[in-house]
Design a protein around this motif. Structure first.
Motif, short mmCIF file in Angstrom:
data_model
loop_
_atom_site.label_atom_id
_atom_site.label_comp_id
_atom_site.label_asym_id
_atom_site.label_seq_id
_atom_site.Cartn_x
_atom_site.Cartn_y
_atom_site.Cartn_z
N GLU A 199 3.99 -1.72 66.44
CA GLU A 199 3.13 -1.82 67.62
C GLU A 199 3.46 -3.07 68.43
O GLU A 199 3.46 -3.03 69.67
CB GLU A 199 1.66 -1.83 67.18
N ALA A 200 3.78 -4.18 67.74
CA ALA A 200 4.15 -5.41 68.44
C ALA A 200 5.45 -5.22 69.21
O ALA A 200 5.59 -5.69 70.35
CB ALA A 200 4.28 -6.56 67.44
N CYS A 201 6.41 -4.53 68.60
CA CYS A 201 7.69 -4.29 69.27
C CYS A 201 7.49 -3.45 70.53
O CYS A 201 8.01 -3.77 71.60
CB CYS A 201 8.65 -3.59 68.31
N ALA A 202 6.72 -2.38 70.41
CA ALA A 202 6.44 -1.52 71.56
C ALA A 202 5.73 -2.29 72.66
O ALA A 202 6.05 -2.16 73.85
CB ALA A 202 5.63 -0.31 71.13
N HIS A 203 4.76 -3.12 72.27
CA HIS A 203 3.99 -3.89 73.26
C HIS A 203 4.89 -4.87 74.01
O HIS A 203 4.78 -5.01 75.24
CB HIS A 203 2.86 -4.64 72.54
N LYS A 204 5.77 -5.56 73.30
CA LYS A 204 6.65 -6.52 73.95
C LYS A 204 7.64 -5.83 74.88
O LYS A 204 7.99 -6.36 75.94
CB LYS A 204 7.37 -7.36 72.90
N LEU A 205 8.11 -4.65 74.50
CA LEU A 205 9.01 -3.91 75.38
C LEU A 205 8.28 -3.46 76.64
O LEU A 205 8.84 -3.49 77.73
CB LEU A 205 9.61 -2.73 74.64
N ASP A 206 7.04 -3.03 76.49
CA ASP A 206 6.25 -2.66 77.66
C ASP A 206 6.13 -3.84 78.62
O ASP A 206 6.24 -3.69 79.84
CB ASP A 206 4.86 -2.18 77.24
#
Length: 286
Positions: A199-206
């Motif tokens: 979830e952290a990876c997805a959030h940072k990419l967003d």
């Protein structure tokens, strides 16, 4: 060994080497409705490893494939292909793992010159302190500049947020890790850690792209994953994930287990890469 026999053996070896290309499938090597996904890590002229290629070799590989009629596609094109859309004959997708700064400094100028699209799977925790790792990482500014200069052709996606490591025989993404006090994570604790990391990876990419849902593609560190890993990253919003299995990608490939062909070894010269791709073509096309 008698001299005549030795000379015969040497002559046979020379003929075999000269006919290197004949070991691959014949004709022009054309294939359709499948994609050769190439995997790289590090492009550098002074660093040396089994996953580091020089700028000269990288340029030679791409230029040779272009001269042989290959067509490079973007990650967006590849996603449309998996959904049923067309791709050119002899389609190739270039991918990089680890998000090294060398991608910006050495690989990107060649990609831009040749107009070859690529996606780099980055370790998103490094976005905060890109110069901290032993091999410096891409900064947010470098990634965003490349995406502005080659819109739709350069992408950054997830190689975990902070789970690109091994603890003993266990990978950070799939194992139950030791904790303070001498105990080991429970299965539930391990899954929660992987869930939070994804979830952290997805959030940072967003945040990097400036829009929700931008982080939807994953590459498994070391190619290690389980069915439960697939379920967890899928729940975090990842629709596609890449492995290190050396096969062609087709529309029948599991979107969470997409194969890739290693091209990032210094021993892989352009002709050998061409042969490797042709040897992996699926006949007949699925």
């Amino acid at each position: 060994m008698p001299t005549r026999i030795l000379m015969t053996c040497l002559l046979f070896a020379v003929i075999l080497y000269a006919g290197y290309d004949t070991l691959a499938p014949k004709a022009d090597g054309t294939y359709r409705d499948q994609v050769a996904v190439l995997m790289y890590h590090h492009v550098h002229d002074t660093d040396h490893s089994a996953s580091t290629v020089s700028t000269a070799l990288f340029r030679e590989q791409l230029s040779y494939l272009l001269s042989r009629g290959y067509h490079f596609i973007s990650l967006g094109d590849f996603k449309q292909f998996l959904a049923g859309g067309p791709v050119p004959d002899k389609a190739v997708l270039v991918t990089f793992d680890d998000g090294y700064k060398s991608f910006h400094d050495f690989a990107y100028p060649i990609l831009r010159e040749l107009q070859v699209p690529a996606v780099n799977f980055i370790i998103t925790k490094d976005l905060d302190t890109p110069l901290a790792p032993s091999i410096p990482a891409l900064s947010p500014e470098e990634i965003q500049a490349m995406m502005r200069e080659m819109p739709g052709l350069i992408d950054a996606q997830c190689h975990t947020n902070a789970l690109h490591f091994k603890e003993g025989k266990y990978a950070g993404l799939t194992g139950r890790l030791p904790l303070q006090g001498g105990r080991t994570e429970t299965a539930e604790e391990a899954e929660q850690r992987v869930r939070q990391d994804s979830e952290a990876c997805a959030h940072k990419l967003d945040g990097l792209y400036g829009r929700d849902g931008a982080g939807d593609t994953f590459a498994y560190p070391y190619g290690i994953y389980t069915q439960r890993t697939q379920e967890i990253i899928s729940a975090a919003g990842f629709r596609y994930a890449f492995t290190i299995v050396g096969e062609m990608a087709t529309r029948y490939s599991d979107p969470l287990a997409i194969p890739r062909i290693n091209a990032g070894n210094p021993a892989i010269d352009p002709r050998r890469l061409d042969v490797t791709i042709r040897q992996r073509v699926v006949h007949p096309a699925p």
